[in-house]
Motif scaffolding. Structure first.
Motif, PDB file in Angstrom:
ATOM      1  N   TYR A 207       3.176  59.429  20.797  1.00 47.07           N
ATOM      2  CA  TYR A 207       4.509  59.395  20.187  1.00 47.07           C
ATOM      3  C   TYR A 207       5.485  60.144  21.078  1.00 47.07           C
ATOM      4  N   GLN A 208       6.767  59.801  20.931  1.00 44.90           N
ATOM      5  CA  GLN A 208       7.816  60.410  21.740  1.00 44.90           C
ATOM      6  C   GLN A 208       8.554  61.531  21.021  1.00 44.90           C
TER       7      GLN A 208
ATOM      8  N   THR B  43       7.431  63.435  13.832  1.00 39.76           N
ATOM      9  CA  THR B  43       7.927  62.799  12.613  1.00 39.76           C
ATOM     10  C   THR B  43       7.306  63.493  11.405  1.00 39.76           C
TER      11      THR B  43
ATOM     12  N   SER C 141       5.686  57.212   9.270  1.00 35.34           N
ATOM     13  CA  SER C 141       6.251  55.868   9.215  1.00 35.34           C
ATOM     14  C   SER C 141       5.563  55.002  10.269  1.00 35.34           C
ATOM     15  N   GLU C 142       5.882  53.715  10.274  1.00 37.41           N
ATOM     16  CA  GLU C 142       5.298  52.792  11.258  1.00 37.41           C
ATOM     17  C   GLU C 142       5.644  53.201  12.681  1.00 37.41           C
ATOM     18  N   ASP C 143       6.715  53.960  12.845  1.00 34.16           N
ATOM     19  CA  ASP C 143       7.159  54.373  14.175  1.00 34.16           C
ATOM     20  C   ASP C 143       6.565  55.711  14.621  1.00 34.16           C
ATOM     21  N   SER C 144       5.674  56.294  13.807  1.00 40.44           N
ATOM     22  CA  SER C 144       5.118  57.605  14.153  1.00 40.44           C
ATOM     23  C   SER C 144       4.186  57.544  15.363  1.00 40.44           C
TER      24      SER C 144
ATOM     25  N   GLU D 245       2.641  54.782  18.750  1.00 39.53           N
ATOM     26  CA  GLU D 245       2.726  53.527  19.480  1.00 39.53           C
ATOM     27  C   GLU D 245       1.651  53.479  20.552  1.00 39.53           C
TER      28      GLU D 245
ATOM     29  N   HIS E  44       5.311  60.918  26.417  1.00 35.54           N
ATOM     30  CA  HIS E  44       4.610  60.777  25.153  1.00 35.54           C
ATOM     31  C   HIS E  44       3.598  61.909  24.958  1.00 35.54           C
TER      32      HIS E  44
ATOM     33  N   VAL F 201      -3.092  51.781  16.064  1.00 36.36           N
ATOM     34  CA  VAL F 201      -1.960  52.424  15.396  1.00 36.36           C
ATOM     35  C   VAL F 201      -2.079  52.316  13.882  1.00 36.36           C
ATOM     36  N   GLU F 202      -2.400  51.120  13.391  1.00 34.33           N
ATOM     37  CA  GLU F 202      -2.479  50.894  11.948  1.00 34.33           C
ATOM     38  C   GLU F 202      -3.486  51.832  11.285  1.00 34.33           C
TER      39      GLU F 202
END
Length: 336
Positions: A6-7, A10, A14-17, A19, A59, A312-313
């Motif tokens: 992650y960058q 969070t 969330s889904e963006d936590s 990648e 990251h 990720v999921e």
């Protein structure tokens, strides 16, 4: 190599936590092993770091439990060879195990138990190191059935650390082991692990201690919500007893320990690797001893849920379960 990172931190998942990212293949130097990661487990520390620590640049790859195969070794490595199957919890200051390849210092690595699958073995390192150090390094509880009988209360005993700690205490010491849990499946789990008694930490511990004719405890290990349980802990612990904890209480009034002369002991399993302590190799040694205990049937894996592949999921699912505080045993992912 592929990794999950992650960058930015969070606090709300969330889904963006996380990648999928591509990183250069690391190079093993000094005491480092380059390990191809086969399976990982996810721990509360992962959620804390994801929520609070952003990378200085690029990251951040987290994860502190892995099983894999040694692919390369540094020039100072003496404990392992290429091809060895290993397990470890890693180092908080280095890139984590949510990656296809990872560098780890050999002095905090053990050969994985041969009787366990990769997923079963991945459930063990971080929690086992924490539990072992709590019992034998911080509280200095003597091993062996010939030691003076004593009693231990473990608060939050059905989680990852507690699930291995109660086994070690029952199998390697002369302690009477009492654990706490508030849900029926957690009580069942603790009974399966061999505890002598289960108390409900949502109720008065002192009242339950009296009800079950239990003596005050020589040792108390608090694994969660120590600030909420502190007053009850002080009631149930013996004068001159020992209290150990691993969590991060929002507040902690140490003066409450004075009247009974209770000693306080912190456990942070990254201390040895973070500060390169002289006894850093103790984690290699305890993981080696633990593997033997597993392979001879004395200790069993604490795998709770296998969540599928390392992606990720499934990583998001693991963080969600941990943040719900409803997990029992360890959460494991396997294979990229």
């Amino acid at each position: 190599m592929k990794a999950i990172g992650y960058q930015a931190a969070t606090k709300t998942l969330s889904e963006d936590s996380f990648e999928i990212i591509e990183l250069p293949t690391p190079t093993a130097q000094g005491h480092d092993l380059l390990v191809a990661v086969n399976a990982i487990s996810v721990n509360p520390v992962d959620t804390k770091i994801r929520a609070n620590v952003s990378p200085e640049h690029g990251h951040k790859v987290i994860g502190w439990d892995a099983v894999g195969i040694v692919k390369a070794v540094g020039d100072k490595v003496s404990l392992f060879d290429i091809g060895d199957r290993v397990y470890y919890a890693g180092d908080l200051t280095r890139s984590g195990s949510n990656a296809q390849l990872q560098l780890v210092d050999e002095r905090i690595v053990g050969r994985a138990p041969s009787s366990l699958s990769d997923a079963e073995a991945a459930a063990l390192p971080l929690t086992s190191i924490t539990a072992w150090e709590l019992l034998f390094d911080r509280l200095q509880i003597p091993k062996g059935n010939n030691a003076k009988p004593a009693s231990l209360l473990v608060i939050g005993a059905a989680g990852g650390v507690g699930s291995i700690l109660v086994q070690l205490a029952k199998q390697l010491t002369n302690l009477t082991v009492v654990g706490t849990a508030s849900r029926a499946d957690s009580v069942k789990w603790l009974n399966e692990l061999g505890v002598d008694q289960v108390l409900d930490h949502s109720q008065s511990l002192e009242a339950q201690r009296t009800e079950h004719n239990l003596a005050e405890f020589d040792y108390v290990i608090s694994l969660t919500h120590t600030d909420q349980h502190l007053d009850e802990i002080i009631k149930v612990i013996k004068p001159q007893g020992k209290l150990a904890l691993i969590d991060d209480p929002a507040s902690f009034d140490i003066l409450k320990l004075k009247r009974k002369s209770i000693s306080l002991h912190w456990e942070f399993m990254y201390t040895r690797s973070m500060f390169q302590t002289e006894d850093m190799i103790a984690q290699h040694q305890l993981l080696t001893e633990l593997a033997a205990l597993v392979d001879n049937g004395t200790i069993k894996t604490t795998l709770g849920q296998h969540l599928g592949k390392i992606n990720v999921e499934n990583l998001l699912k693991a963080h969600e379960i941990l943040e719900s505080h409803q997990s029992r045993g360890k959460l494991v992912l396997e294979g990229f």
